[in-house]
Design an enzyme around this catalytic site. Structure first.
Site, PDB file in Angstrom:
ATOM      1  N   LEU A 176       4.105 121.770  81.402  1.00  0.00           N
ATOM      2  CA  LEU A 176       4.269 120.812  80.316  1.00  0.00           C
ATOM      3  C   LEU A 176       3.161 120.913  79.270  1.00  0.00           C
ATOM      4  O   LEU A 176       3.159 120.134  78.316  1.00  0.00           O
ATOM      5  CB  LEU A 176       4.283 119.386  80.886  1.00  0.00           C
ATOM      6  CG  LEU A 176       5.431 119.071  81.851  1.00  0.00           C
ATOM      7  CD1 LEU A 176       5.263 117.676  82.423  1.00  0.00           C
ATOM      8  CD2 LEU A 176       6.771 119.196  81.144  1.00  0.00           C
ATOM      9  N   ARG A 177       2.242 121.834  79.453  1.00  0.00           N
ATOM     10  CA  ARG A 177       1.168 121.960  78.464  1.00  0.00           C
ATOM     11  C   ARG A 177       1.720 122.341  77.092  1.00  0.00           C
ATOM     12  O   ARG A 177       1.182 121.929  76.069  1.00  0.00           O
ATOM     13  CB  ARG A 177       0.145 123.002  78.923  1.00  0.00           C
ATOM     14  CG  ARG A 177      -0.766 122.525  80.035  1.00  0.00           C
ATOM     15  CD  ARG A 177      -1.991 123.425  80.144  1.00  0.00           C
ATOM     16  NE  ARG A 177      -2.850 123.007  81.242  1.00  0.00           N
ATOM     17  CZ  ARG A 177      -2.845 123.555  82.445  1.00  0.00           C
ATOM     18  NH1 ARG A 177      -1.999 124.533  82.709  1.00  0.00           N
ATOM     19  NH2 ARG A 177      -3.647 123.131  83.394  1.00  0.00           N
ATOM     20  N   GLY A 178       2.783 123.132  77.068  1.00  0.00           N
ATOM     21  CA  GLY A 178       3.355 123.551  75.793  1.00  0.00           C
ATOM     22  C   GLY A 178       3.839 122.373  74.962  1.00  0.00           C
ATOM     23  O   GLY A 178       3.589 122.306  73.757  1.00  0.00           O
ATOM     24  N   ASP A 205      -2.943 130.512  80.293  1.00  0.00           N
ATOM     25  CA  ASP A 205      -2.330 129.204  80.101  1.00  0.00           C
ATOM     26  C   ASP A 205      -3.337 128.145  79.667  1.00  0.00           C
ATOM     27  O   ASP A 205      -2.951 127.086  79.157  1.00  0.00           O
ATOM     28  CB  ASP A 205      -1.648 128.764  81.400  1.00  0.00           C
ATOM     29  CG  ASP A 205      -0.818 127.508  81.225  1.00  0.00           C
ATOM     30  OD1 ASP A 205       0.066 127.507  80.346  1.00  0.00           O
ATOM     31  OD2 ASP A 205      -1.059 126.527  81.951  1.00  0.00           O
ATOM     32  N   ARG A 206      -4.639 128.391  79.877  1.00  0.00           N
ATOM     33  CA  ARG A 206      -5.652 127.403  79.516  1.00  0.00           C
ATOM     34  C   ARG A 206      -5.902 127.334  78.012  1.00  0.00           C
ATOM     35  O   ARG A 206      -6.437 126.345  77.531  1.00  0.00           O
ATOM     36  CB  ARG A 206      -6.974 127.729  80.217  1.00  0.00           C
ATOM     37  CG  ARG A 206      -6.909 127.624  81.723  1.00  0.00           C
ATOM     38  CD  ARG A 206      -6.636 126.219  82.189  1.00  0.00           C
ATOM     39  NE  ARG A 206      -6.572 126.138  83.634  1.00  0.00           N
ATOM     40  CZ  ARG A 206      -6.263 125.050  84.306  1.00  0.00           C
ATOM     41  NH1 ARG A 206      -5.939 123.950  83.645  1.00  0.00           N
ATOM     42  NH2 ARG A 206      -6.228 125.054  85.621  1.00  0.00           N
TER      43      ARG A 206
END
Length: 508
Positions: free
Chosen positions: A390-392, A309-310
């Site tokens: 919410l990174r996407g 995910d990073r």
């Protein structure tokens, strides 16, 4: 020789002389070791002066352990002024080059390294685009490159150094500190900045630091400086790879094989942008804001979800099967191996044009705008395909703006989002063991549903994919049952032929 001495085959004086020679040889080896350590200390200090007490003490007295005894050995060969000047004249230039640090005059990270030209990498357009997007906007968060072996993953990353821009740093600072932003300053530079002292600046290329597969936690985080501890008698911090990668790129090859403890260290720094070191009496925090790029082969193992995910974007590369492209790749590689400098000079014009285009995009980026309607649709796609966190949403917005700047425009459109949304979301979907659909394809369906109103509405470039889907949607035609064939009649035997079925008795 004890049994020979007892049996009077050898004189006792021979044994004593042999033991004396051994002691002399051990003493000479200890003296050489002491002098070698003294030279190391002097080189670390930049060749100390005659008045320095540390250099004389390091030459004159060191405790060495020899065999079964622990003896204090005093070096007889102290340096006089003439010997020290001779040593300085011979080693000053090479020592300066060996300990050159980011920020020194004329320093450019990996400038002498000759890499395969980025512009000559055939195919792999999505991979090259994602790398360029991260150079334009480092806040995207890096790239994860997964694919088969021999698909130019590491070659593309290492050749990216030719396109990296130059940045302003504080001269002589190992943390690549910014002369104007306190959030990007090391502890010493920040202290001078707060006192209002003038900071001497220099130019350097954005650094690229590669993490070896067998590295240790000390080399990543940093540890105590042994050389300064020996020469100056004080505790000092020796920067690690995270310090050198500040304001640059951190490349991890075979990232899926990296040790879990090292993954945790890198994740902590990547999340907060700071590296805190607490060891051997050292307490230090320094900025560690970098673009993380990883590559690996999925056949060798999967990545942990926290590390996956990073990464801002993920690219899956495959082997090129087009004959013309494969031939071009082979010929380019052969030319590069024959004369790397000449081949790089041949591609200098294309490389410079691409570098200028990237620099122009970096200048345009702050003025790029995106409408609220498109932002709402991006969030709708993320919610529809079950993106965790919410990174996407953030990464898609940043990548779309970077792509628009690369194209030389100022406003994000639907087509720009379609170009970058796949690599930004495909690795963020929730894993379902029973779901065999590819993540990138699922994101494509979600984009079509939100932006075009129909999940099966593919663009002109994806006609082949649409045809494949239509073929898969059609119900297969029922197979016609074949009627059983009638058994064939046995041919009648010819007249006068021998028929074994009519035999009886012993002959049967």
């Amino acid at each position: 020789y004890l049994h020979l001495v007892k049996e009077r085959h050898l004189p006792r004086s021979f044994y004593y002389s042999l033991n004396t020679q051994t002691r002399i040889r051990e003493r000479e080896e200890s003296e050489r070791e002491a002098k070698r350590m003294a030279n190391t200390v002097l080189m670390a200090r930049g060749v100390a002066s005659t008045s320095s007490s540390a250099s004389s003490s390091s030459c004159s007295s060191m405790r060495m352990t020899m065999g079964r005894s622990n003896t204090r050995i005093t070096s007889r060969g102290r340096w006089n002024e003439k010997e020290r000047q001779s040593f300085s004249a011979k080693n000053n230039k090479t020592a300066t080059k060996a300990i050159a640090e980011p920020g020194t005059e004329g320093y450019v990270e990996n400038e002498t390294e000759i890499t395969f030209p980025f512009v000559k990498i055939v195919d792999q357009e999505e991979l090259k685009l994602c790398l360029i997007m991260n150079v334009i906007d480092p806040a995207i968060g890096g790239v994860l490159i997964m694919g088969d072996r021999g698909t130019a993953k590491s070659v593309a990353v290492r050749s990216l150094i030719q396109l990296l821009p130059e940045i302003d740093v504080v001269k002589g600072d190992v943390f690549n500190s910014s002369p104007t932003d306190p959030q990007l300053m090391g502890p010493d530079v920040r202290e001078k900045f707060q006192k209002g002292e003038a900071l001497e600046t220099a130019k350097m290329r954005v650094p690229m630091v590669e993490v070896p597969l067998g590295t240790t936690e000390d080399r990543i985080c940093g540890t105590i400086d042994i050389e300064k501890a020996l020469s100056e008698g004080r505790k000092a911090y020796d920067p690690g790879l995270l310090a050198k990668a500040n304001r640059g790129l951190l490349y991890i090859d075979e990232v899926n094989l990296l040790d879990d403890s090292l993954v945790d260290v890198v994740l902590d720094s990547a999340a907060g942008g700071w590296n805190t070191v607490e060891r051997e009496g050292i307490s230090l925090s320094h900025p560690a804001k970098f673009i993380m790029i990883g590559s690996g082969n999925p056949e060798e193992g999967e990545l942990r979800p926290q590390l996956l995910d990073r990464f801002g974007m993920k690219v899956s590369v495959a082997t090129v099967y087009d004959i013309d492209k494969r031939t071009d790749l082979v010929m380019n590689k052969i030319k590069f191996d024959e004369d790397p400098k000449a081949y790089q000079a041949e591609c200098a014009e294309e490389t410079e044009a691409l570098r200028a285009r990237i620099q122009k995009a970096r200048d345009i980026l702050p003025s790029v705008t995106i409408s609220r309607d498109i932002q709402l649709k991006i969030s709708s796609v993320c919610a529809l395909v079950d993106v965790d966190g919410l990174r996407g949403d953030i990464v898609v917005t940043r990548a779309a703006k970077a792509y628009v700047a690369y194209e030389g425009r100022n406003e994000v459109t639907q087509d720009d989002v379609e170009k970058v949304i796949g690599p930004c979301l495909s690795h963020r979907l929730r894993k379902n063991v029973t779901d065999t659909m590819d993540g990138g394809f699922k994101v494509k369906l979600g984009f079509n549903k939100i932006f075009k109103g129909d999940a099966m509405d593919f663009t002109q470039d994806s006609k082949i994919m649409a045809e494949i889907i239509e073929e898969g949607v059609k119900e297969p035609e029922p197979e016609k049952k074949e009627e059983p064939e009638e058994p064939k009649e046995k041919p009648k035997p010819k007249a006068g032929a021998w028929d074994p079925s009519k035999m009886f008795g012993r002959g049967r």
